[in-house]
Write an enzyme that holds these catalytic residues in place. Structure first.
Site, PDB file in Angstrom:
ATOM      1  N   CYS A 131       0.825  -1.206   0.000  1.00 25.08           N
ATOM      2  CA  CYS A 131       0.000   0.000   0.000  1.00 25.08           C
ATOM      3  C   CYS A 131       0.865   1.265   0.000  1.00 25.08           C
ATOM      4  O   CYS A 131       2.024   1.230   0.396  1.00 25.08           O
ATOM      5  CB  CYS A 131      -0.878   0.043   1.241  1.00 25.08           C
ATOM      6  SG  CYS A 131      -1.673  -1.490   1.623  1.00 25.08           S
ATOM      7  N   ARG A 186       4.189   0.382  -6.405  1.00 27.86           N
ATOM      8  CA  ARG A 186       4.139  -0.547  -5.276  1.00 27.86           C
ATOM      9  C   ARG A 186       3.057  -1.606  -5.467  1.00 27.86           C
ATOM     10  O   ARG A 186       3.034  -2.603  -4.750  1.00 27.86           O
ATOM     11  CB  ARG A 186       3.840   0.228  -3.980  1.00 27.86           C
ATOM     12  CG  ARG A 186       4.909   1.252  -3.646  1.00 27.86           C
ATOM     13  CD  ARG A 186       4.405   2.251  -2.631  1.00 27.86           C
ATOM     14  NE  ARG A 186       4.334   1.683  -1.306  1.00 27.86           N
ATOM     15  CZ  ARG A 186       5.220   1.889  -0.350  1.00 27.86           C
ATOM     16  NH1 ARG A 186       6.267   2.649  -0.595  1.00 27.86           N
ATOM     17  NH2 ARG A 186       5.076   1.367   0.830  1.00 27.86           N
ATOM     18  N   TRP A 231      -3.489  -2.391  -1.116  1.00 25.97           N
ATOM     19  CA  TRP A 231      -3.272  -3.760  -1.609  1.00 25.97           C
ATOM     20  C   TRP A 231      -3.896  -4.632  -0.539  1.00 25.97           C
ATOM     21  O   TRP A 231      -3.428  -4.677   0.594  1.00 25.97           O
ATOM     22  CB  TRP A 231      -1.779  -4.026  -1.763  1.00 25.97           C
ATOM     23  CG  TRP A 231      -1.434  -5.469  -1.976  1.00 25.97           C
ATOM     24  CD1 TRP A 231      -0.989  -6.348  -1.035  1.00 25.97           C
ATOM     25  CD2 TRP A 231      -1.476  -6.202  -3.203  1.00 25.97           C
ATOM     26  NE1 TRP A 231      -0.763  -7.572  -1.603  1.00 25.97           N
ATOM     27  CE2 TRP A 231      -1.055  -7.517  -2.923  1.00 25.97           C
ATOM     28  CE3 TRP A 231      -1.846  -5.871  -4.511  1.00 25.97           C
ATOM     29  CZ2 TRP A 231      -0.981  -8.501  -3.895  1.00 25.97           C
ATOM     30  CZ3 TRP A 231      -1.758  -6.867  -5.482  1.00 25.97           C
ATOM     31  CH2 TRP A 231      -1.330  -8.155  -5.177  1.00 25.97           C
ATOM     32  N   ASN A 238      -0.916   1.761   6.382  1.00 26.59           N
ATOM     33  CA  ASN A 238      -0.149   0.665   5.762  1.00 26.59           C
ATOM     34  C   ASN A 238       0.244  -0.281   6.865  1.00 26.59           C
ATOM     35  O   ASN A 238       0.578   0.161   7.970  1.00 26.59           O
ATOM     36  CB  ASN A 238       1.148   1.188   5.139  1.00 26.59           C
ATOM     37  CG  ASN A 238       0.907   1.890   3.825  1.00 26.59           C
ATOM     38  OD1 ASN A 238      -0.220   2.006   3.377  1.00 26.59           O
ATOM     39  ND2 ASN A 238       1.982   2.355   3.215  1.00 26.59           N
ATOM     40  N   GLY A 239       0.281  -1.575   6.577  1.00 29.31           N
ATOM     41  CA  GLY A 239       0.711  -2.548   7.584  1.00 29.31           C
ATOM     42  C   GLY A 239      -0.427  -3.462   7.970  1.00 29.31           C
ATOM     43  O   GLY A 239      -1.483  -3.484   7.312  1.00 29.31           O
ATOM     44  N   GLU A 251      14.081 -24.368  -9.788  1.00 31.33           N
ATOM     45  CA  GLU A 251      13.683 -22.955  -9.763  1.00 31.33           C
ATOM     46  C   GLU A 251      14.806 -22.076 -10.335  1.00 31.33           C
ATOM     47  O   GLU A 251      14.536 -21.119 -11.062  1.00 31.33           O
ATOM     48  CB  GLU A 251      13.314 -22.552  -8.321  1.00 31.33           C
ATOM     49  CG  GLU A 251      12.936 -21.103  -8.113  1.00 31.33           C
ATOM     50  CD  GLU A 251      11.736 -20.616  -8.926  1.00 31.33           C
ATOM     51  OE1 GLU A 251      11.051 -21.425  -9.568  1.00 31.33           O
ATOM     52  OE2 GLU A 251      11.521 -19.394  -8.934  1.00 31.33           O
ATOM     53  N   LYS A 276      14.320 -19.657 -13.546  1.00 26.30           N
ATOM     54  CA  LYS A 276      14.580 -18.208 -13.510  1.00 26.30           C
ATOM     55  C   LYS A 276      15.465 -17.818 -14.676  1.00 26.30           C
ATOM     56  O   LYS A 276      15.229 -16.831 -15.348  1.00 26.30           O
ATOM     57  CB  LYS A 276      15.284 -17.785 -12.198  1.00 26.30           C
ATOM     58  CG  LYS A 276      14.453 -17.730 -10.956  1.00 26.30           C
ATOM     59  CD  LYS A 276      13.438 -16.623 -10.883  1.00 26.30           C
ATOM     60  CE  LYS A 276      12.172 -16.956 -11.534  1.00 26.30           C
ATOM     61  NZ  LYS A 276      11.150 -17.749 -10.953  1.00 26.30           N
ATOM     62  N   GLU A 331      13.604 -18.039 -18.037  1.00 27.48           N
ATOM     63  CA  GLU A 331      12.559 -17.031 -18.195  1.00 27.48           C
ATOM     64  C   GLU A 331      13.104 -15.684 -18.641  1.00 27.48           C
ATOM     65  O   GLU A 331      12.520 -15.032 -19.490  1.00 27.48           O
ATOM     66  CB  GLU A 331      11.826 -16.812 -16.854  1.00 27.48           C
ATOM     67  CG  GLU A 331      10.848 -17.894 -16.495  1.00 27.48           C
ATOM     68  CD  GLU A 331      10.209 -17.652 -15.122  1.00 27.48           C
ATOM     69  OE1 GLU A 331       8.983 -17.761 -15.021  1.00 27.48           O
ATOM     70  OE2 GLU A 331      10.935 -17.360 -14.150  1.00 27.48           O
ATOM     71  N   HIS A 342      22.374 -40.281 -15.622  1.00 26.19           N
ATOM     72  CA  HIS A 342      21.427 -41.003 -16.474  1.00 26.19           C
ATOM     73  C   HIS A 342      21.028 -40.162 -17.683  1.00 26.19           C
ATOM     74  O   HIS A 342      19.962 -40.365 -18.250  1.00 26.19           O
ATOM     75  CB  HIS A 342      20.188 -41.396 -15.658  1.00 26.19           C
ATOM     76  CG  HIS A 342      20.517 -42.302 -14.512  1.00 26.19           C
ATOM     77  ND1 HIS A 342      20.926 -43.603 -14.681  1.00 26.19           N
ATOM     78  CD2 HIS A 342      20.567 -42.079 -13.179  1.00 26.19           C
ATOM     79  CE1 HIS A 342      21.180 -44.153 -13.506  1.00 26.19           C
ATOM     80  NE2 HIS A 342      20.976 -43.235 -12.564  1.00 26.19           N
ATOM     81  N   LYS A 388       2.528 -12.418 -16.474  1.00 23.39           N
ATOM     82  CA  LYS A 388       2.589 -12.510 -15.019  1.00 23.39           C
ATOM     83  C   LYS A 388       1.472 -13.382 -14.484  1.00 23.39           C
ATOM     84  O   LYS A 388       1.636 -14.141 -13.535  1.00 23.39           O
ATOM     85  CB  LYS A 388       2.498 -11.094 -14.423  1.00 23.39           C
ATOM     86  CG  LYS A 388       2.619 -11.033 -12.908  1.00 23.39           C
ATOM     87  CD  LYS A 388       4.030 -11.357 -12.487  1.00 23.39           C
ATOM     88  CE  LYS A 388       4.182 -11.602 -11.019  1.00 23.39           C
ATOM     89  NZ  LYS A 388       5.312 -12.504 -10.725  1.00 23.39           N
TER      90      LYS A 388
HETATM   91  C1  G6P Z   1       3.239 -17.605 -14.867  1.00 29.06           C
HETATM   92  C2  G6P Z   1       4.257 -16.690 -14.207  1.00 29.06           C
HETATM   93  C3  G6P Z   1       5.111 -17.503 -13.233  1.00 29.06           C
HETATM   94  C4  G6P Z   1       4.230 -18.188 -12.208  1.00 29.06           C
HETATM   95  C5  G6P Z   1       3.162 -19.044 -12.891  1.00 29.06           C
HETATM   96  C6  G6P Z   1       2.118 -19.508 -11.908  1.00 29.06           C
HETATM   97  O1  G6P Z   1       3.897 -18.513 -15.687  1.00 29.06           O
HETATM   98  O2  G6P Z   1       5.081 -16.089 -15.170  1.00 29.06           O
HETATM   99  O3  G6P Z   1       6.011 -16.639 -12.558  1.00 29.06           O
HETATM  100  O4  G6P Z   1       5.017 -18.981 -11.384  1.00 29.06           O
HETATM  101  O5  G6P Z   1       2.461 -18.288 -13.885  1.00 29.06           O
HETATM  102  O6  G6P Z   1       1.419 -18.398 -11.453  1.00 29.06           O
HETATM  103  P1  G6P Z   1       0.691 -18.282 -10.065  1.00 29.06           P
HETATM  104  O7  G6P Z   1       0.194 -16.866 -10.030  1.00 29.06           O
HETATM  105  O8  G6P Z   1      -0.432 -19.271 -10.089  1.00 29.06           O
HETATM  106  O9  G6P Z   1       1.672 -18.583  -8.986  1.00 29.06           O
END
Ligand code: G6P
Length: 623
Positions: free
Chosen positions: A2, A27, A79, A105-106, A496, A500, A503, A519, A618
């Site tokens: 927020c 934000r 938010w 906020n908080g 992960e 990253k 992506e 393997h 996103k």
């Molecule tokens: C998209 C985003 C990823 C995310 C995935 C799942 O591919 O780019 O960063 O991990 O969706 O999204 P969610 O909002 O369900 O965690």
């Protein structure tokens, strides 16, 4: 999260507030509002809108009337944390008497208890927020003490547990604003000769008006009066020194909180996010021991304890968090766990039994496949539990219960802080459920809780390697392929790390359990191939060293993430990154940070659009 703005002076307040709210949009938020008053009029006008600040601005243009010229105001971008995004839940909140307006906020952790007490005193509530409880509590003291606002604020804050940055406005005394903070920043900008003051949750909206800024400290209250010196006290109203700083900031950088990209900002926010995520949930008791307090668990305890089988459904990064969740739940609760890609699960005619618990993990709370998987699980009669960031999102609404991760809006497409938030919630959930089931020993429970509360501090330590990782990254921009290897709790971290890098740098990367390398992937190893080993002390350390030797003898270039002080691995690795020693189930919360930073810096060195990588979204709201 927020954002807060405030103004008191002789200019019109609304233009500053609206512009300021726009400047705080970075934000992330889901609704916005402002309250305006004028010393002579003795009334407060509130305007709120769901969605963008533009909606609020339009509303104001249509309806403000003479309030458009008022010279005192407070504003907020919200938010959602308590209650869905809606006009009703948006700030500013008015007290029932209509005499006070507040932006906050908080999170007020004990708001439920305070609300019950206020209801008994006859107070009623229009929203589901913790903020409205706070303004009513201030109102209670205000009515009792002969309407001394600052005193009422300090009395109310003394009763409050949690985090806050607040600004309060008074109807019949528009000549001042009262502001306070604890664990959530608030800055006051001083105009020429104290003729006007500007308030912000950060300096972004203030900087074009003044460079003279006062950053409030925890548990300080400021009385802000036009034409007077700023007065700051603590909650006991003992006067504190006002320390004015000359702040010179680059406004373009400020829009991302001072970072060049949202992704880097979000990586660096993680210590604070994890603290927020654990706030009021991992609780140290008077005798020094820890307890875990999750209302979702409390309310659905019988069903959760009965679960013979847990199915985790998720996509992308959230699915990787799910893989860690599987290990945590199996270790602490001795319940069988499957982790499924939501997109596969929904079409696979899976076996779901009535006593099963389906955990849906999602940052956005809007992922179409995860939503469909939930609906299927519900049809089959399973209890569906959500681990979600987006408050009031579709998944939050569809699940019967759950735990929000409370890490604030994530804007960078590549998920970072949501992952560590999800893993933190899964850790708290496994611990609390394991304790209820009697499957986790008390000393282990205590040891892991003690480790959890240390995570924010240890994360900061890991993040200090940012410059070193940036230097290292320049050596990898040539790479066409990367391999990430880990074992146990660090195997999902390898996945992960690889995700990253893919992506945002567009380098092909694969994550693998280290022992599986022979393997297949070992066939790819040559001098050109960087291989990231997550080789911390706990995770089958000696076995991973053997895997490393196999790579070394084929000329692969090894980057190893090791436990602080490990010198043995130097013999095999070209480069080392360190993470502090911690109990193995908590390691992902630290070992994922160098993975995030490495991907980030490689992408930056390649000149790519880190926050909005090509072809990715996103929030994936379509199949
Ligand atoms: C998209 C985003 C990823 C995310 C995935 C799942 O591919 O780019 O960063 O991990 O969706 O999204 P969610 O909002 O369900 O965690």
């Amino acid at each position: 999260m927020c954002g807060i703005v405030g103004y008191i002076g002789s200019a019109k307040a609304a233009p500053f507030l609206i512009k300021g709210l726009h400047q705080l949009e970075y934000r992330g938020y889901d609704s916005a509002g402002i309250a305006l008053t004028q010393p002579e009029t003795g009334r407060i006008e509130v305007f709120k809108a769901k969605g963008k600040v533009d909606n609020l601005e339009r509303k104001l243009q249509q309806a403000a009337g003479e309030a458009a010229a008022f010279t005192v105001g407070i504003g907020h971008t919200r938010w959602a944390t308590h209650g869905e995004p809606s006009e009703q839940n948006a700030h500013p909140h008015l007290s029932g008497s209509g005499e006070l307006a507040l932006v906050h906020n908080g999170i007020i952790e004990n708001y439920q208890l305070l609300k019950e007490q206020l209801v008994e005193l006859g107070y009623t509530f229009q929203s589901e927020t913790d903020t409205e409880v706070l303004v009513q509590l201030i109102d209670y003291f205000y009515q009792k003490n002969g309407k001394k606002l600052k005193n009422a604020v300090s009395q109310a804050l003394k009763k409050t547990i949690g985090a806050y940055a607040i600004v309060v406005m008074e109807r019949n005394n528009g000549r001042h604003l009262v502001a306070a903070r604890k664990a959530s920043p608030l800055v006051i900008g001083i105009g020429q000769d104290s003729s006007e003051f500007f308030i912000g949750s950060d300096a972004t909206p203030l900087i074009e008006h003044t460079h003279k800024m006062v950053y409030l400290e925890d548990e300080q209250i400021a009385e802000i009066r036009m034409g007077h010196e700023l007065e700051i006290t603590n909650l006991d109203e003992i006067v504190a020194e006002v320390s004015v700083k000359d702040v010179d900031l680059d406004i373009s950088a400020l829009s991302k909180g001072g970072y060049p990209h949202f992704m880097l900002k979000e990586i660096f926010e993680q210590p604070q996010c994890i603290e927020n995520c654990m706030r009021g949930r991992v609780v140290k008791q008077a005798d020094g021991t820890y307890d875990i307090n999750l209302s979702a668990l409390h309310n659905f305890k019988a069903k959760l304890i009965r679960a013979r089988h847990v199915i985790i459904v998720a996509c992308g990064t959230s699915w990787h968090a799910g893989l860690i969740g599987k290990q945590l739940i199996e270790e602490m609760c001795r319940i069988r766990v499957e982790v499924e890609y939501a997109s596969e699960f929904r079409y696979r005619n899976p076996v779901i039994e009535k006593d099963d618990v389906v955990i849906a993990i999602s940052q956005s709370g809007e992922t179409a496949d995860t939503l469909a998987a939930i609906q299927l699980a519900k049809q089959e009669g399973a209890l569906v539990f959500g681990i979600v960031n987006g408050v009031g999102s579709s998944i939050a609404r569809e699940t019967e219960t759950g735990v929000y991760i409370h890490v604030g809006p994530e804007i960078g497409v590549a998920s970072t802080k949501a992952f560590t938030g999800q893993v933190t919630v899964l850790t708290m959930l496994s611990l609390a459920l394991g304790r209820a089931l009697g499957t986790v020993a008390e000393d282990k429970f205590q040891q892991i809780c003690a480790g959890l509360v240390e995570i924010p501090r240890l994360m900061k330590q890991v993040l200090k390697q940012n410059d070193a990782i940036a230097n290292l990254a320049s050596q990898f921009t040539y790479a066409k392929n990367f391999l990430y290897l880990g074992r146990g709790y660090n195997y999902p971290v390898a996945l992960e790390g690889a995700l990253k890098l893919k992506e945002i740098s567009y380098i092909h990367a694969e994550g693998y359990p280290a022992a599986e390398m022979k393997h297949g992937p070992i066939a790819l190893v040559d001098k050109e191939m960087p291989i990231v080993f997550i080789a911390t002390h706990h995770q089958l350390y000696h076995k991973i060293i053997s895997n490393m030797q196999e790579v070394q003898s084929r000329g692969g270039r090894i980057l190893a993430v090791v436990t602080e002080g490990d010198t043995d691995i130097q013999k095999f690795a070209h480069d080392l990154l360190e993470v502090p020693d911690i109990i193995n189930c908590l390691e992902p919360l630290l070992s994922v940070l160098p993975m995030q930073l490495l991907a980030y810096h490689v992408a930056v060195k390649k000149g790519l659009n880190v926050d909005m990588p090509r072809n990715l979204a996103k929030s994936v709201t379509v199949e």
